[in-house]
Design a protein around this motif. Structure first.
Motif, PDB file in Angstrom:
ATOM      1  N   LEU A   1      -3.218   0.052  -4.150  1.00 59.45           N
ATOM      2  CA  LEU A   1      -2.872  -1.232  -3.416  1.00 59.45           C
ATOM      3  C   LEU A   1      -2.032  -2.349  -4.626  1.00 59.45           C
ATOM      4  O   LEU A   1      -2.964  -2.394  -5.730  1.00 59.45           O
ATOM      5  CB  LEU A   1      -3.895  -2.010  -2.785  1.00 59.45           C
TER       6      LEU A   1
ATOM      7  N   ASN B   1      -2.573   4.820   2.044  1.00 59.10           N
ATOM      8  CA  ASN B   1      -2.959   3.261   2.561  1.00 59.10           C
ATOM      9  C   ASN B   1      -1.685   3.253   3.543  1.00 59.10           C
ATOM     10  O   ASN B   1      -0.431   3.109   3.142  1.00 59.10           O
ATOM     11  CB  ASN B   1      -2.854   2.296   1.356  1.00 59.10           C
TER      12      ASN B   1
ATOM     13  N   THR C   1      -7.173  -3.024   5.805  1.00 61.74           N
ATOM     14  CA  THR C   1      -6.234  -1.891   5.397  1.00 61.74           C
ATOM     15  C   THR C   1      -6.685  -0.400   6.325  1.00 61.74           C
ATOM     16  O   THR C   1      -7.865  -0.422   6.643  1.00 61.74           O
ATOM     17  CB  THR C   1      -6.612  -1.359   3.747  1.00 61.74           C
ATOM     18  N   SER C   2      -5.848   0.433   6.628  1.00 61.15           N
ATOM     19  CA  SER C   2      -6.036   1.442   7.208  1.00 61.15           C
ATOM     20  C   SER C   2      -5.769   2.642   6.538  1.00 61.15           C
ATOM     21  O   SER C   2      -4.596   2.652   5.553  1.00 61.15           O
ATOM     22  CB  SER C   2      -5.262   1.616   8.552  1.00 61.15           C
TER      23      SER C   2
ATOM     24  N   GLY D   1      -7.262   2.005  -2.865  1.00 60.71           N
ATOM     25  CA  GLY D   1      -7.661   1.669  -1.609  1.00 60.71           C
ATOM     26  C   GLY D   1      -8.195   2.808  -0.748  1.00 60.71           C
ATOM     27  O   GLY D   1      -9.503   2.885  -1.026  1.00 60.71           O
ATOM     28  N   HIS D   2      -7.666   3.619   0.033  1.00 60.27           N
ATOM     29  CA  HIS D   2      -8.211   4.669   0.752  1.00 60.27           C
ATOM     30  C   HIS D   2      -8.074   5.748  -0.096  1.00 60.27           C
ATOM     31  O   HIS D   2      -7.587   5.981  -1.124  1.00 60.27           O
ATOM     32  CB  HIS D   2      -7.491   4.742   2.186  1.00 60.27           C
TER      33      HIS D   2
ATOM     34  N   SER E   1      -1.352   0.989   6.376  1.00 58.23           N
ATOM     35  CA  SER E   1      -1.347  -0.057   6.909  1.00 58.23           C
ATOM     36  C   SER E   1      -2.054  -1.454   6.263  1.00 58.23           C
ATOM     37  O   SER E   1      -2.952  -1.032   5.844  1.00 58.23           O
ATOM     38  CB  SER E   1      -1.359  -0.212   8.432  1.00 58.23           C
ATOM     39  N   LEU E   2      -1.679  -2.577   6.536  1.00 56.14           N
ATOM     40  CA  LEU E   2      -2.200  -3.741   5.554  1.00 56.14           C
ATOM     41  C   LEU E   2      -2.127  -4.955   6.824  1.00 56.14           C
ATOM     42  O   LEU E   2      -1.021  -4.795   7.553  1.00 56.14           O
ATOM     43  CB  LEU E   2      -1.684  -4.102   4.588  1.00 56.14           C
TER      44      LEU E   2
ATOM     45  N   GLY F   1       0.820  -1.285   0.013  1.00 61.21           N
ATOM     46  CA  GLY F   1       0.021   0.036  -0.032  1.00 61.21           C
ATOM     47  C   GLY F   1       0.786   1.122  -0.123  1.00 61.21           C
ATOM     48  O   GLY F   1       1.955   1.258   0.718  1.00 61.21           O
TER      49      GLY F   1
END
Length: 262
Positions: A117, A138, A152-153, A133-134, A140-141, A111
């Motif tokens: 991603l 991105n 994901t965060s 992703g976000h 963290s995974l 990420g």
């Protein structure tokens, strides 16, 4: 228990699945390998990238360590010699913030700040899948132990966690909400029932995966930058801007109430 040896902020932590190794990465582009039981350092700080290390993960058999960095690359390391193997994985247009090795599939996902991603073939270095992703970084995974789900965060402008089905790569349900600060790192316990998250708000939060509720909060004296579970799932290890790693005991009643829901 505290493990000290870094010369700058500790940004990421990872534990091998057999519990033999703990690895921590810092802002000085270095990682340190620690004994999984005693916490003693097994290596000197190893220069791994040209910019800070922002992600670490082990292969399921423990023979390979993956590191990601703000230098836009991901590298693989032999855990017998702690030397780099293969060429760096390149493809992201911005910093690599997160890396996770897919259980038993020979895949790796990264990420990045480019909001993408990437799913990679570990043997060939080829990108198998790209997805958005976000809406910002991105950060963290984390894989479910059986590899069926990915969490994901996001960063400050999207401080949520998202759940993905790894068979379709589609998002599952709505984003997890509750944060107002940057989520630096997330981890899932060995049984796939609890999620731990580390944030700029100086707290480590423990979530129950089945209903996405916060079940415990642990307070640091500074921003928490990385997190992982012990192999037995009874402890959380977290790193902070104080250049140290803290170990937290998960209350027994939380572990007993968190049951896997197939």
């Amino acid at each position: 228990k505290r493990m000290e040896g870094h010369r700058s902020k500790v940004w990421r932590l990872a534990i091998s699945r057999n519990g033999q190794f703990i690895v921590s990465g810092d802002r000085d582009e270095e990682f340190i390998v620690w004994h999984g039981e005693t916490g003693e350092s097994l290596t000197q700080p190893t220069k791994a990238h040209s910019e800070r290390i922002t992600s670490l993960d082990f292969s399921s058999d423990g023979t390979v360590l993956a590191t990601g960095s703000w230098d836009k690359t991901t590298k693989l390391w032999n855990t017998k010699t702690w030397e780099q193997q293969e060429d760096p994985f390149k493809g992201h247009k911005s910093r690599v913030n997160a890396v996770a090795v897919f259980p038993d599939k020979g895949w790796m996902i990264t990420g990045s700040n480019d909001m993408m991603l990437h799913v990679w073939d570990l043997k060939t270095g080829v990108v198998l899948k790209k997805m958005e992703g976000h809406c910002d970084w991105n950060s963290s995974l984390a894989w479910m132990p059986d590899g069926t789900r990915l969490l994901t965060s996001g960063s400050l402008s999207d401080p949520t966690m998202r759940e993905w089905d790894t068979t379709t790569w589609q998002q599952v349900g709505d984003p997890w909400t509750g944060y107002t600060h940057y989520i630096h790192a997330i981890a899932i316990n060995p049984t796939g029932t609890l999620v731990a998250s580390a944030s700029d708000d100086n707290h480590v939060r423990l979530w129950r995966l089945s209903d996405r509720k916060t079940v415990a909060i642990f307070k640091h004296s500074s921003s928490t930058t990385c997190i992982t579970f012990s192999v037995d799932g009874k402890h959380i290890l977290s790193g902070s801007e104080k250049k140290m790693i803290s170990e937290w005991l998960i209350p027994n009643d939380i572990n007993s109430k968190a049951r896997f829901c197939p």
